[in-house]
Motif scaffolding. Sequence first.
Motif, PDB file in Angstrom:
ATOM      1  N   LYS A  27      -4.933 -17.076 -50.232  1.00 48.12           N
ATOM      2  CA  LYS A  27      -4.771 -15.396 -49.419  1.00 48.12           C
ATOM      3  C   LYS A  27      -5.238 -15.606 -48.331  1.00 48.12           C
ATOM      4  O   LYS A  27      -5.076 -14.857 -47.537  1.00 48.12           O
ATOM      5  CB  LYS A  27      -5.816 -14.469 -50.257  1.00 48.12           C
ATOM      6  N   TYR A  28      -5.833 -16.730 -47.653  1.00 50.05           N
ATOM      7  CA  TYR A  28      -6.665 -16.960 -46.800  1.00 50.05           C
ATOM      8  C   TYR A  28      -6.334 -18.133 -46.120  1.00 50.05           C
ATOM      9  O   TYR A  28      -6.383 -19.468 -46.629  1.00 50.05           O
ATOM     10  CB  TYR A  28      -8.037 -16.768 -46.945  1.00 50.05           C
ATOM     11  N   THR A  57      -2.919 -12.875 -46.560  1.00 47.55           N
ATOM     12  CA  THR A  57      -3.336 -11.758 -45.902  1.00 47.55           C
ATOM     13  C   THR A  57      -3.983 -11.822 -44.505  1.00 47.55           C
ATOM     14  O   THR A  57      -4.162 -11.098 -43.709  1.00 47.55           O
ATOM     15  CB  THR A  57      -4.121 -10.743 -46.743  1.00 47.55           C
ATOM     16  N   TYR A  58      -4.592 -13.173 -44.247  1.00 46.40           N
ATOM     17  CA  TYR A  58      -5.536 -13.400 -43.151  1.00 46.40           C
ATOM     18  C   TYR A  58      -5.047 -14.779 -42.694  1.00 46.40           C
ATOM     19  O   TYR A  58      -4.944 -15.679 -43.603  1.00 46.40           O
ATOM     20  CB  TYR A  58      -6.857 -13.625 -43.788  1.00 46.40           C
ATOM     21  N   GLY A  77      -6.766 -17.639 -39.817  1.00 41.55           N
ATOM     22  CA  GLY A  77      -7.867 -17.845 -39.128  1.00 41.55           C
ATOM     23  C   GLY A  77      -7.409 -18.133 -37.741  1.00 41.55           C
ATOM     24  O   GLY A  77      -6.297 -18.874 -37.228  1.00 41.55           O
ATOM     25  N   ILE A 113       0.689  -9.643 -44.140  1.00 38.60           N
ATOM     26  CA  ILE A 113      -0.333 -10.195 -43.328  1.00 38.60           C
ATOM     27  C   ILE A 113      -1.292  -8.822 -42.766  1.00 38.60           C
ATOM     28  O   ILE A 113      -0.660  -7.784 -42.130  1.00 38.60           O
ATOM     29  CB  ILE A 113       0.280 -10.709 -42.142  1.00 38.60           C
ATOM     30  N   GLU A 114      -2.612  -8.881 -42.973  1.00 36.99           N
ATOM     31  CA  GLU A 114      -3.364  -7.828 -42.429  1.00 36.99           C
ATOM     32  C   GLU A 114      -4.126  -8.498 -41.071  1.00 36.99           C
ATOM     33  O   GLU A 114      -4.446  -7.694 -40.287  1.00 36.99           O
ATOM     34  CB  GLU A 114      -4.383  -7.560 -43.366  1.00 36.99           C
ATOM     35  N   ASN A 115      -4.448  -9.804 -40.978  1.00 32.87           N
ATOM     36  CA  ASN A 115      -4.985 -10.135 -39.634  1.00 32.87           C
ATOM     37  C   ASN A 115      -4.718 -11.482 -39.106  1.00 32.87           C
ATOM     38  O   ASN A 115      -4.494 -12.417 -40.026  1.00 32.87           O
ATOM     39  CB  ASN A 115      -6.487 -10.188 -40.142  1.00 32.87           C
ATOM     40  N   ILE A 116      -4.197 -11.588 -38.237  1.00 34.57           N
ATOM     41  CA  ILE A 116      -3.755 -12.898 -37.404  1.00 34.57           C
ATOM     42  C   ILE A 116      -4.699 -12.899 -36.259  1.00 34.57           C
ATOM     43  O   ILE A 116      -4.844 -12.169 -35.176  1.00 34.57           O
ATOM     44  CB  ILE A 116      -2.234 -12.743 -36.901  1.00 34.57           C
ATOM     45  N   ASN A 117      -5.554 -14.043 -36.015  1.00 36.90           N
ATOM     46  CA  ASN A 117      -6.592 -14.176 -35.189  1.00 36.90           C
ATOM     47  C   ASN A 117      -5.942 -14.738 -33.848  1.00 36.90           C
ATOM     48  O   ASN A 117      -5.071 -15.190 -33.937  1.00 36.90           O
ATOM     49  CB  ASN A 117      -7.976 -15.148 -35.741  1.00 36.90           C
ATOM     50  N   THR A 127      -3.909 -18.305 -32.990  1.00 34.96           N
ATOM     51  CA  THR A 127      -3.280 -18.688 -34.247  1.00 34.96           C
ATOM     52  C   THR A 127      -2.081 -19.737 -33.922  1.00 34.96           C
ATOM     53  O   THR A 127      -1.860 -20.732 -34.363  1.00 34.96           O
ATOM     54  CB  THR A 127      -2.565 -17.673 -35.049  1.00 34.96           C
TER      55      THR A 127
END
Length: 75
Positions: A18-19, A40-41, A43, A61-65, A68
């Motif tokens: 998931k990460y 979903t994440y 880093g 996908i909820e978060n793309i830092n 990336t």
Amino acid sequence: YGSEGLSKITFSGENNVKYIGEYAFSDTNLTEFDFTDKITYIGESAFSSANLTNVYISRNIENINDYTFYSCPIA
């Protein structure tokens, strides 16, 4: 990080990924990555300086830092 022999990653079937952590696949020869629906994440700098030319990202996908895909051919 830094694995020059790594060129493709595909998560399929019954996986629980998931990460993807910071710098997980940076500085690799990774050219393709297929994100499953469970991821979903992603880093910070997870794929920076990789040789990515194909990326398939799920709608989950909820978060793309930041950074990336920094310094990737797709960026």
